[in-house]
Design an enzyme around this catalytic site. Structure first.
Site, PDB file in Angstrom:
ATOM      1  N   LYS A  48     -26.649   4.015  14.151  1.00  0.00           N
ATOM      2  CA  LYS A  48     -26.135   2.783  14.686  1.00  0.00           C
ATOM      3  C   LYS A  48     -26.970   1.596  14.242  1.00  0.00           C
ATOM      4  CE  LYS A  48     -25.396   5.308  18.975  1.00  0.00           C
ATOM      5  NZ  LYS A  48     -25.886   5.424  20.371  1.00  0.00           N
ATOM      6  N   GLY A  49     -28.196   1.873  13.798  1.00  0.00           N
ATOM      7  CA  GLY A  49     -29.169   0.804  13.548  1.00  0.00           C
ATOM      8  C   GLY A  49     -28.705  -0.317  12.627  1.00  0.00           C
ATOM      9  N   GLU A 104     -28.859   0.228   5.294  1.00  0.00           N
ATOM     10  CA  GLU A 104     -29.743   0.750   6.336  1.00  0.00           C
ATOM     11  C   GLU A 104     -30.427  -0.393   7.078  1.00  0.00           C
ATOM     12  OE1 GLU A 104     -30.795   2.707   8.362  1.00  0.00           O
ATOM     13  OE2 GLU A 104     -31.415   4.649   7.619  1.00  0.00           O
ATOM     14  N   ASP A 105     -30.902  -0.097   8.281  1.00  0.00           N
ATOM     15  CA  ASP A 105     -31.661  -1.092   9.031  1.00  0.00           C
ATOM     16  C   ASP A 105     -33.098  -1.192   8.538  1.00  0.00           C
ATOM     17  OD1 ASP A 105     -32.264   1.464   9.978  1.00  0.00           O
ATOM     18  OD2 ASP A 105     -32.059   0.956  12.100  1.00  0.00           O
ATOM     19  N   ASP A 108     -38.573   3.609   6.448  1.00  0.00           N
ATOM     20  CA  ASP A 108     -39.883   3.925   7.006  1.00  0.00           C
ATOM     21  C   ASP A 108     -40.525   4.979   6.091  1.00  0.00           C
ATOM     22  OD1 ASP A 108     -41.721   3.685   9.281  1.00  0.00           O
ATOM     23  OD2 ASP A 108     -41.055   5.674   9.862  1.00  0.00           O
ATOM     24  N   LYS A 136     -40.871  -0.859   5.463  1.00  0.00           N
ATOM     25  CA  LYS A 136     -42.284  -0.668   5.838  1.00  0.00           C
ATOM     26  C   LYS A 136     -42.934   0.142   4.725  1.00  0.00           C
ATOM     27  CE  LYS A 136     -41.783   0.040  10.852  1.00  0.00           C
ATOM     28  NZ  LYS A 136     -41.894   1.093  11.894  1.00  0.00           N
ATOM     29  N   PHE A 157     -43.830  -0.953  15.350  1.00  0.00           N
ATOM     30  CA  PHE A 157     -42.495  -0.536  15.788  1.00  0.00           C
ATOM     31  C   PHE A 157     -41.695  -1.768  16.211  1.00  0.00           C
ATOM     32  CE2 PHE A 157     -39.074   1.293  18.155  1.00  0.00           C
ATOM     33  CZ  PHE A 157     -38.763   2.407  17.390  1.00  0.00           C
ATOM     34  N   ASP A 164     -33.325  -0.127  17.624  1.00  0.00           N
ATOM     35  CA  ASP A 164     -33.509   0.235  19.034  1.00  0.00           C
ATOM     36  C   ASP A 164     -34.842   0.911  19.307  1.00  0.00           C
ATOM     37  OD1 ASP A 164     -32.847   2.740  17.674  1.00  0.00           O
ATOM     38  OD2 ASP A 164     -32.687   3.583  19.685  1.00  0.00           O
ATOM     39  N   ARG A 170     -30.930  -3.333  20.939  1.00  0.00           N
ATOM     40  CA  ARG A 170     -30.114  -3.586  19.747  1.00  0.00           C
ATOM     41  C   ARG A 170     -29.481  -4.983  19.802  1.00  0.00           C
ATOM     42  NH1 ARG A 170     -29.634   1.422  17.121  1.00  0.00           N
ATOM     43  NH2 ARG A 170     -29.389   3.241  18.450  1.00  0.00           N
TER      44      ARG A 170
HETATM   45  P1  IMP Z   1     -37.113   7.201   7.510  1.00  0.00           P
HETATM   46  O1  IMP Z   1     -37.188   6.143   6.441  1.00  0.00           O
HETATM   47  O2  IMP Z   1     -36.374   8.435   7.074  1.00  0.00           O
HETATM   48  O3  IMP Z   1     -38.475   7.526   8.059  1.00  0.00           O
HETATM   49  O4  IMP Z   1     -36.283   6.737   8.740  1.00  0.00           O
HETATM   50  C1  IMP Z   1     -35.899   5.480   8.972  1.00  0.00           C
HETATM   51  C2  IMP Z   1     -35.210   5.458  10.317  1.00  0.00           C
HETATM   52  O5  IMP Z   1     -36.163   5.563  11.380  1.00  0.00           O
HETATM   53  C3  IMP Z   1     -34.506   4.142  10.521  1.00  0.00           C
HETATM   54  O6  IMP Z   1     -33.179   4.212  10.092  1.00  0.00           O
HETATM   55  C4  IMP Z   1     -34.638   3.907  12.008  1.00  0.00           C
HETATM   56  O7  IMP Z   1     -33.552   4.515  12.668  1.00  0.00           O
HETATM   57  C5  IMP Z   1     -35.905   4.611  12.391  1.00  0.00           C
HETATM   58  N1  IMP Z   1     -37.057   3.673  12.473  1.00  0.00           N
HETATM   59  C6  IMP Z   1     -38.137   3.630  11.677  1.00  0.00           C
HETATM   60  N2  IMP Z   1     -38.975   2.645  12.025  1.00  0.00           N
HETATM   61  C7  IMP Z   1     -38.405   2.017  13.063  1.00  0.00           C
HETATM   62  C8  IMP Z   1     -38.792   0.864  13.872  1.00  0.00           C
HETATM   63  O8  IMP Z   1     -39.839   0.217  13.705  1.00  0.00           O
HETATM   64  N3  IMP Z   1     -37.915   0.520  14.856  1.00  0.00           N
HETATM   65  C9  IMP Z   1     -36.748   1.183  15.092  1.00  0.00           C
HETATM   66  N4  IMP Z   1     -36.354   2.249  14.363  1.00  0.00           N
HETATM   67  C10 IMP Z   1     -37.168   2.659  13.365  1.00  0.00           C
HETATM   68 MG    MG Z   2     -31.383   4.000  11.098  1.00  0.00          MG
END
Ligand code: IMP
Ligand code: MG
Length: 188
Positions: A48-49, A104-105, A108, A136, A157, A164, A170
């Site tokens: 949903k992000g 994507e939002d 990470d 990030k 975070f 969220d 959100r």
């Molecule tokens: P990754 O890149 O596979 O580690 O995952 C990224 C996902 O982790 C994002 O789509 C978010 O849903 C969640 N996420 C990572 N960092 C944050 C944050 O600072 N706030 C909220 N959600 C986050």
């Molecule tokens: Mg996400």
């Protein structure tokens, strides 16, 4: 919503304002319009992000695009991601021969997008581009090429504008760093 609103009380600070977001989204829309001129790309929203970012972004793009939506979840806890992503809701239409733009939002560790990129390549998309609102880079665990990112942020975070914590925040129009007391309260 003004920044004295009730849900703003849980923030440590505002990191990206709604004005900065709007300007960056407009600029990104112009770049994507240039890139996909003459094409008919599929814009894929990772729910949903990315929902808030996605709906603003597509309205800044002047090519005849289509949209589709995907829900994914990582196996394992958030601190021990295995890198295996479960597709909870898949796309409605095939992507064979199509230019796919994953929206994507936040990137990470990069594991979610690393996995999804492979999925779409296996499905024989003509191309797969990655667009994210936030990045990030300090947290990256896999080699991932992010094609378009609006803001690089420090390792904190963040919530708001679709992002969220425990399904909340959100609806904040700005992006803020969540106050650490909120996680420690949640862990009690
Ligand atoms: P990754 O890149 O596979 O580690 O995952 C990224 C996902 O982790 C994002 O789509 C978010 O849903 C969640 N996420 C990572 N960092 C944050 C944050 O600072 N706030 C909220 N959600 C986050
Ligand atoms: Mg996400």
């Amino acid at each position: 919503m003004n920044t004295n609103a009730v849900i703003y009380q849980d923030l440590d600070r505002i990191l990206v304002t709604r004005e900065q977001i709007a300007a960056a989204v407009k600029e990104l829309g112009e770049k994507l319009t240039e890139k996909f001129r003459g094409e008919e790309p599929i814009f894929v929203c990772i729910l949903k992000g990315a929902s808030v970012f996605f709906t603003d972004l597509i309205r800044e793009i002047d090519v005849p695009l289509t949209t589709d939506f995907m829900v994914v979840s990582s196996y394992g806890s958030s601190t021990k991601s295995t890198g295996v992503v479960k597709i909870v809701k898949d796309l409605d239409k095939p992507v064979v021969g199509k230019h796919v733009v994953i929206v994507e939002d936040i990137v990470d560790s990069g594991m979610t997008l690393h996995y999804l990129k492979k999925v779409f390549a296996n499905r024989e998309a003509a191309s797969v581009s990655i667009v994210t609102l936030l990045d990030k880079p300090a947290r990256r665990r896999v080699d991932l090429k992010v094609d378009y990112s609006c803001f690089n942020i420090p390792d904190a975070f963040v919530v708001g504008y679709g992002l969220d914590f425990d399904e909340k925040y959100r609806n904040l129009p700005d992006i803020g760093v969540l106050h650490p007391r909120i996680y420690s309260d949640a862990e009690k």
